[in-house]
Design a protein around this motif. Sequence first.
Motif, PDB file in Angstrom:
ATOM      1  N   ILE A   6      -2.064   9.242   4.485  1.00 32.42           N
ATOM      2  CA  ILE A   6      -2.574  10.120   5.476  1.00 32.42           C
ATOM      3  C   ILE A   6      -3.077  11.283   4.873  1.00 32.42           C
ATOM      4  N   TYR A   7      -4.429  11.608   5.348  1.00 29.32           N
ATOM      5  CA  TYR A   7      -5.054  12.963   4.847  1.00 29.32           C
ATOM      6  C   TYR A   7      -4.362  13.948   5.903  1.00 29.32           C
ATOM      7  N   SER A  13      -0.554  20.387  14.478  1.00 32.12           N
ATOM      8  CA  SER A  13       0.154  19.797  15.302  1.00 32.12           C
ATOM      9  C   SER A  13      -0.036  18.650  15.247  1.00 32.12           C
ATOM     10  N   LYS A  14      -1.190  18.169  15.584  1.00 28.50           N
ATOM     11  CA  LYS A  14      -1.781  16.534  15.508  1.00 28.50           C
ATOM     12  C   LYS A  14      -1.281  16.006  14.394  1.00 28.50           C
ATOM     13  N   SER A  15      -1.596  16.631  13.361  1.00 26.04           N
ATOM     14  CA  SER A  15      -1.235  15.922  11.992  1.00 26.04           C
ATOM     15  C   SER A  15       0.277  15.753  11.754  1.00 26.04           C
ATOM     16  N   ARG A  16       0.991  16.570  12.354  1.00 27.93           N
ATOM     17  CA  ARG A  16       2.445  16.539  12.084  1.00 27.93           C
ATOM     18  C   ARG A  16       2.983  15.357  13.032  1.00 27.93           C
ATOM     19  N   THR A  18       1.226  13.031  14.024  1.00 29.20           N
ATOM     20  CA  THR A  18       0.891  11.637  13.527  1.00 29.20           C
ATOM     21  C   THR A  18       1.758  11.066  12.414  1.00 29.20           C
ATOM     22  N   LEU A  19       2.055  11.873  11.479  1.00 27.80           N
ATOM     23  CA  LEU A  19       3.135  11.736  10.558  1.00 27.80           C
ATOM     24  C   LEU A  19       4.527  11.247  10.979  1.00 27.80           C
ATOM     25  N   ALA A  20       4.990  12.160  11.878  1.00 23.53           N
ATOM     26  CA  ALA A  20       6.167  11.557  12.620  1.00 23.53           C
ATOM     27  C   ALA A  20       6.101  10.338  13.144  1.00 23.53           C
ATOM     28  N   ILE A  27       7.429   4.026   8.192  1.00 23.20           N
ATOM     29  CA  ILE A  27       6.179   4.036   7.186  1.00 23.20           C
ATOM     30  C   ILE A  27       6.394   5.211   6.661  1.00 23.20           C
ATOM     31  N   GLN A  28       6.387   5.172   5.133  1.00 19.18           N
ATOM     32  CA  GLN A  28       6.498   6.468   4.512  1.00 19.18           C
ATOM     33  C   GLN A  28       4.976   6.570   3.819  1.00 19.18           C
TER      34      GLN A  28
END
Length: 118
Positions: A6-7, A13-16, A18-20, A27-28
Amino acid sequence: MSEYTIYHNPRCSKSRQTLALLEEHNIQPIVIEYLKNPPNEQELEKIGEKLGLESIHQIIREKESIYKELDLDDLMSDSELIPLMVEYPKLIERPIVIKGDRAVIGRPPENVLALIND
């Protein structure tokens, strides 16, 4: 090593989200904070290919102040835009999640489900 990358921009907030979502599916991913470690020109071209873009302009953040400061427009070629995106990574849409030879933009975060369920 994870098959996902993930870039990421932790201030977005959208990036956080998506990671969550990735983490909720156990998935790590490899996390690249692209503002600190921007992709080089070749990596950015590969990302564009994995996203299936017709033009790299499709992942430019036009509302960023740097876009206006540099007086960029949608008529610029990829060969003109890519070096600027490397120099000014704020121009790159976020987050971008890659799995193998496919990628999606996590806007909305649920877009990553296409990679997870593939």
